[in-house]
Scaffold this motif. Structure first.
Motif, PDB file in Angstrom:
ATOM      1  N   THR A   1       1.187   3.867  -3.192  1.00 16.37           N
ATOM      2  CA  THR A   1       0.904   5.292  -2.978  1.00 16.37           C
ATOM      3  C   THR A   1       1.985   6.161  -3.592  1.00 16.37           C
ATOM      4  O   THR A   1       1.694   7.130  -4.309  1.00 16.37           O
ATOM      5  CB  THR A   1       0.779   5.589  -1.476  1.00 16.37           C
ATOM      6  OG1 THR A   1      -0.283   4.807  -0.912  1.00 16.37           O
ATOM      7  CG2 THR A   1       0.484   7.066  -1.247  1.00 16.37           C
TER       8      THR A   1
ATOM      9  N   TYR B   1      -5.507  -0.815  -3.896  1.00 20.95           N
ATOM     10  CA  TYR B   1      -5.575  -0.920  -2.436  1.00 20.95           C
ATOM     11  C   TYR B   1      -6.481  -2.081  -2.026  1.00 20.95           C
ATOM     12  O   TYR B   1      -6.117  -2.908  -1.177  1.00 20.95           O
ATOM     13  CB  TYR B   1      -6.134   0.368  -1.829  1.00 20.95           C
ATOM     14  CG  TYR B   1      -5.167   1.521  -1.731  1.00 20.95           C
ATOM     15  CD1 TYR B   1      -3.808   1.356  -1.968  1.00 20.95           C
ATOM     16  CD2 TYR B   1      -5.619   2.791  -1.384  1.00 20.95           C
ATOM     17  CE1 TYR B   1      -2.931   2.419  -1.877  1.00 20.95           C
ATOM     18  CE2 TYR B   1      -4.745   3.863  -1.289  1.00 20.95           C
ATOM     19  CZ  TYR B   1      -3.401   3.677  -1.538  1.00 20.95           C
ATOM     20  OH  TYR B   1      -2.526   4.727  -1.440  1.00 20.95           O
TER      21      TYR B   1
ATOM     22  N   ILE C   1      -5.475   3.553  -8.082  1.00 23.94           N
ATOM     23  CA  ILE C   1      -4.802   3.290  -6.804  1.00 23.94           C
ATOM     24  C   ILE C   1      -5.792   2.736  -5.786  1.00 23.94           C
ATOM     25  O   ILE C   1      -5.478   1.804  -5.036  1.00 23.94           O
ATOM     26  CB  ILE C   1      -4.143   4.580  -6.288  1.00 23.94           C
ATOM     27  CG1 ILE C   1      -2.945   4.948  -7.166  1.00 23.94           C
ATOM     28  CG2 ILE C   1      -3.680   4.407  -4.842  1.00 23.94           C
ATOM     29  CD1 ILE C   1      -2.314   6.275  -6.807  1.00 23.94           C
ATOM     30  N   ASP C   2      -7.013   3.275  -5.746  1.00 26.02           N
ATOM     31  CA  ASP C   2      -8.029   2.765  -4.826  1.00 26.02           C
ATOM     32  C   ASP C   2      -8.350   1.305  -5.109  1.00 26.02           C
ATOM     33  O   ASP C   2      -8.509   0.499  -4.179  1.00 26.02           O
ATOM     34  CB  ASP C   2      -9.305   3.604  -4.941  1.00 26.02           C
ATOM     35  CG  ASP C   2      -9.133   4.992  -4.337  1.00 26.02           C
ATOM     36  OD1 ASP C   2      -8.198   5.171  -3.534  1.00 26.02           O
ATOM     37  OD2 ASP C   2      -9.928   5.888  -4.673  1.00 26.02           O
TER      38      ASP C   2
ATOM     39  N   ASN D   1      -5.859   8.119  -9.401  1.00 23.80           N
ATOM     40  CA  ASN D   1      -6.309   7.936  -8.026  1.00 23.80           C
ATOM     41  C   ASN D   1      -7.342   6.819  -7.912  1.00 23.80           C
ATOM     42  O   ASN D   1      -7.339   6.054  -6.934  1.00 23.80           O
ATOM     43  CB  ASN D   1      -6.894   9.243  -7.487  1.00 23.80           C
ATOM     44  CG  ASN D   1      -5.822  10.263  -7.147  1.00 23.80           C
ATOM     45  OD1 ASN D   1      -4.737   9.900  -6.686  1.00 23.80           O
ATOM     46  ND2 ASN D   1      -6.090  11.527  -7.383  1.00 23.80           N
TER      47      ASN D   1
ATOM     48  N   ILE E   1       0.821  -1.215   0.000  1.00 21.59           N
ATOM     49  CA  ILE E   1       0.000   0.000   0.000  1.00 21.59           C
ATOM     50  C   ILE E   1       0.858   1.269   0.000  1.00 21.59           C
ATOM     51  O   ILE E   1       0.645   2.160  -0.838  1.00 21.59           O
ATOM     52  CB  ILE E   1      -0.992  -0.023   1.172  1.00 21.59           C
ATOM     53  CG1 ILE E   1      -2.087  -1.058   0.879  1.00 21.59           C
ATOM     54  CG2 ILE E   1      -1.605   1.351   1.409  1.00 21.59           C
ATOM     55  CD1 ILE E   1      -3.155  -1.151   1.935  1.00 21.59           C
ATOM     56  N   PRO E   2       1.839   1.432   0.891  1.00 22.35           N
ATOM     57  CA  PRO E   2       2.677   2.647   0.794  1.00 22.35           C
ATOM     58  C   PRO E   2       3.493   2.711  -0.493  1.00 22.35           C
ATOM     59  O   PRO E   2       3.765   3.806  -1.008  1.00 22.35           O
ATOM     60  CB  PRO E   2       3.580   2.562   2.031  1.00 22.35           C
ATOM     61  CG  PRO E   2       3.531   1.147   2.462  1.00 22.35           C
ATOM     62  CD  PRO E   2       2.190   0.639   2.079  1.00 22.35           C
TER      63      PRO E   2
END
Length: 313
Positions: free
Chosen positions: A240, A303, A299-300, A296, A236-237
């Protein structure tokens, strides 16, 4: 998940309005007059006023922005002030170049950065310090200087890659890769160090957790322990920072495309700004903002794939 993504798309509409409105008003405050650029300095006052009226420049800025929104609701971005070419067609011819450059750079930076981060987390020592130095150099060295050095060495002296120009992938895949090689290296340098640092820190944090020690004591193979368990939990990081790098690369294309003469949106943005071609500037800002929104959303989704317990809100 689909409901959340739909809500995110709905919330992106105010963002698009805010960014385009802000850009419109800021550009209106910058020095420059497209009528002067078109007619030149030796112009008749009557002709100058007539052209400004034709271009709609005599209207207040809010009225001009409302008129632009009207064209947007009709599926159009207007036409260029200087050649009456539809902005959609003008940007469409260049969008592929910018997306190719940004996507290829993000891919190279992610693969190399994650690999270096994992290696430095496992071995640390000199390799970890090398990652820190690489990250620092990427921040300190100006992109345009690195670009000029690469052109002088690999294009002029060694002649391995072209100094300028772009080859469509449909024409030649090899030529396409060679035309983007130097720009990708210029843009990927700072990104590799940043991703490597984030990957190392995230991996060190996960490798120190109790469940990793339990799996190691249970005889889980090292490769499975690192790539299946540790890297996934540290993902996750890392994702990001990769997303942030992708978005930051949109700004970096302005330098790369101008130095390497790539016909992308970055070079067009510089040209349109110098000529005060507001419809083209607005179109580029809208395209870049949409790309940021899409990144974005991706990315969601990643995740949720990496950790189903993560609830995107």
């Amino acid at each position: 998940m689909l409901r959340v993504l739909g809500l995110r798309l709905l919330l992106s509409v105010p963002l698009l309005l805010f960014v385009t409105a802000l850009t419109f008003f800021l550009v209106s405050l910058t020095p420059g007059d497209p009528a002067v650029v078109i007619l030149g300095q030796n112009r008749a006052p009557e002709e100058y006023q007539r052209l400004r009226e034709q271009l709609g420049l005599l209207d207040p800025v809010p009225v001009q922005y409302a008129r632009w929104l009207g064209t947007l609701t009709q599926g159009s971005l207007g036409v260029s002030i200087f050649n009456n070419e539809p902005v959609v067609a003008k940007l469409g011819a260049r969008l592929g170049v910018t997306l190719s450059l940004v996507t290829l750079t993000a891919l190279v930076a992610s693969v190399v950065g994650v690999a270096l981060g994992i290696a430095s987390a496992l071995r640390q020592g000199a390799l970890a310090r090398a990652v820190d130095v690489l990250s620092l150099l990427g921040i300190v060295l100006p992109n345009f200087w690195v670009a000029l050095v690469l052109v002088a060495v690999f294009a002029v002296r060694l002649r391995w890659f072209p100094a300028i120009g772009y080859v469509q992938p449909s024409t030649s895949t090899g030529g396409w890769l060679r035309s983007l090689a130097l720009p990708v290296v210029v843009l990927a340098g700072p990104a590799i160090g940043l991703i490597a640092q984030q990957t190392r820190n995230a991996m060190l944090d996960v490798l120190d957790r109790p469940f990793i020690r339990t799996l190691r004591a249970g005889g889980v193979p090292p490769a499975s322990l690192i790539y299946r368990h540790a890297l996934r939990n540290a993902g996750i990081p890392i994702i990001t920072v990769v997303g942030l790098v992708f978005i930051a690369l949109l700004g970096g294309t302005i330098i790369a495309e101008n130095v390497f003469a790539l016909p992308g949106l970055g070079g067009l943005a510089v040209e349109a700004t110098s000529r005060h071609d507001l419809p083209v500037i607005q179109g580029i800002v809208l395209y870049f903002t949409v790309i940021v929104v899409v990144v974005n959303l991706v990315i969601d989704v990643i995740y949720a794939w990496l950790n189903p317990r993560v609830r995107v809100t």
